[in-house]
Design a protein around this motif. Structure first.
Motif, mmCIF file in Angstrom:
data_model
loop_
_atom_site.group_PDB
_atom_site.id
_atom_site.type_symbol
_atom_site.label_atom_id
_atom_site.label_comp_id
_atom_site.label_asym_id
_atom_site.label_seq_id
_atom_site.Cartn_x
_atom_site.Cartn_y
_atom_site.Cartn_z
ATOM 1 N N UNK A 100 7.356 2.395 6.614
ATOM 2 C CA UNK A 100 8.184 1.246 6.207
ATOM 3 C C UNK A 100 9.066 0.768 7.364
ATOM 4 N N UNK A 101 9.462 1.715 8.213
ATOM 5 C CA UNK A 101 10.389 1.420 9.304
ATOM 6 C C UNK A 101 9.827 0.430 10.313
ATOM 7 N N UNK A 102 8.521 0.271 10.354
ATOM 8 C CA UNK A 102 7.926 -0.701 11.276
ATOM 9 C C UNK A 102 8.463 -2.106 11.005
ATOM 10 N N UNK B 23 6.974 -3.081 -6.194
ATOM 11 C CA UNK B 23 6.960 -3.597 -4.823
ATOM 12 C C UNK B 23 6.153 -2.652 -3.936
ATOM 13 N N UNK B 24 6.362 -1.363 -4.108
ATOM 14 C CA UNK B 24 5.627 -0.383 -3.297
ATOM 15 C C UNK B 24 4.169 -0.303 -3.753
ATOM 16 N N UNK B 25 3.957 -0.240 -5.055
ATOM 17 C CA UNK B 25 2.604 -0.042 -5.593
ATOM 18 C C UNK B 25 1.713 -1.273 -5.421
ATOM 19 N N UNK B 26 2.242 -2.460 -5.726
ATOM 20 C CA UNK B 26 1.445 -3.696 -5.744
ATOM 21 C C UNK B 26 1.760 -4.655 -4.602
ATOM 22 N N UNK C 260 2.567 -5.859 1.962
ATOM 23 C CA UNK C 260 1.325 -5.390 1.338
ATOM 24 C C UNK C 260 1.574 -4.196 0.420
ATOM 25 N N UNK C 261 0.704 -4.041 -0.541
ATOM 26 C CA UNK C 261 0.746 -2.871 -1.420
ATOM 27 C C UNK C 261 0.539 -1.616 -0.575
ATOM 28 N N UNK C 262 1.212 -0.571 -0.937
ATOM 29 C CA UNK C 262 1.053 0.714 -0.262
ATOM 30 C C UNK C 262 0.087 1.556 -1.092
ATOM 31 N N UNK D 242 -0.505 5.526 -1.325
ATOM 32 C CA UNK D 242 0.511 6.477 -1.777
ATOM 33 C C UNK D 242 0.271 6.860 -3.239
ATOM 34 N N UNK D 243 0.356 8.150 -3.526
ATOM 35 C CA UNK D 243 0.243 8.599 -4.911
ATOM 36 C C UNK D 243 1.617 8.495 -5.577
ATOM 37 N N UNK D 244 1.683 8.819 -6.854
ATOM 38 C CA UNK D 244 2.926 8.647 -7.605
ATOM 39 C C UNK D 244 4.072 9.485 -7.037
ATOM 40 N N UNK D 245 3.806 10.712 -6.630
ATOM 41 C CA UNK D 245 4.846 11.565 -6.053
ATOM 42 C C UNK D 245 5.351 10.993 -4.734
ATOM 43 N N UNK D 246 4.460 10.438 -3.934
ATOM 44 C CA UNK D 246 4.859 9.847 -2.655
ATOM 45 C C UNK D 246 5.682 8.578 -2.858
ATOM 46 N N UNK D 247 5.307 7.755 -3.832
ATOM 47 C CA UNK D 247 6.093 6.543 -4.126
ATOM 48 C C UNK D 247 7.487 6.950 -4.579
#
Length: 143
Positions: free
Chosen positions: A32-34, A70-73, A91-93, A96-101
């Motif tokens: 995300x930091x990019x 926002x993270x998922x979609x 863009x959607x991430x 990432x799985x649910x634990x990572x989100x």
């Protein structure tokens, strides 16, 4: 058996309760930091900051759903963050799985008063959002 589960969970970056730990959130945030910068300040006019408004959103049910989506979609504008308009696209991430989100959202909102995001909570938002695209997510931004 419990000890073996704890070891497997730790190896997977999860606590015994099944939540991704804070270090994983910090590691995931590097992607995300990019755009949002390492300190979450964002880039004026291009990428919104991830500070005050994000912490406020994390304290409300509609805001929590919005942040997860926002993270998922992904999200595309127009959106308003800290009083400034943004019309870009995140863009959607999808990787990432649910634990990572949950972990990355907890990393971003750390220091706020909101309860921690959980993988189960994220799974619920994911399950109910299959028909949403980034523009639809942008329209869900709580005012």
């Amino acid at each position: 058996m419990m000890r073996r589960l704890a070891i497997l969970a730790a190896t997977a970056g999860l606590t015994a309760a099944g939540h991704a730990d804070a270090q994983d959130g910090a590691t995931i945030y590097k992607r995300c930091a990019a755009c949002h910068l390492a300190n979450g300040a964002g880039v004026p006019g291009a990428f919104p900051p991830l500070k005050t408004d994000v912490r406020k959103l994390a304290a409300t049910p509609a805001g929590r759903r919005y942040l997860a989506l926002v993270v998922i979609r992904g999200v595309s504008g127009p959106i308003t963050v800290e009083g400034k308009a943004y019309r870009g696209m995140m863009p959607a991430q999808a990787g990432l799985n649910d634990a990572q989100v949950a972990a990355v959202l907890n990393h971003v909102v750390r220091g706020g008063s909101a309860k921690a995001f959980t993988p189960k909570e994220i799974a619920g938002y994911r399950a109910g959002s299959a028909a949403l695209n980034s523009a639809a997510v942008g329209r869900l931004q709580p005012k």
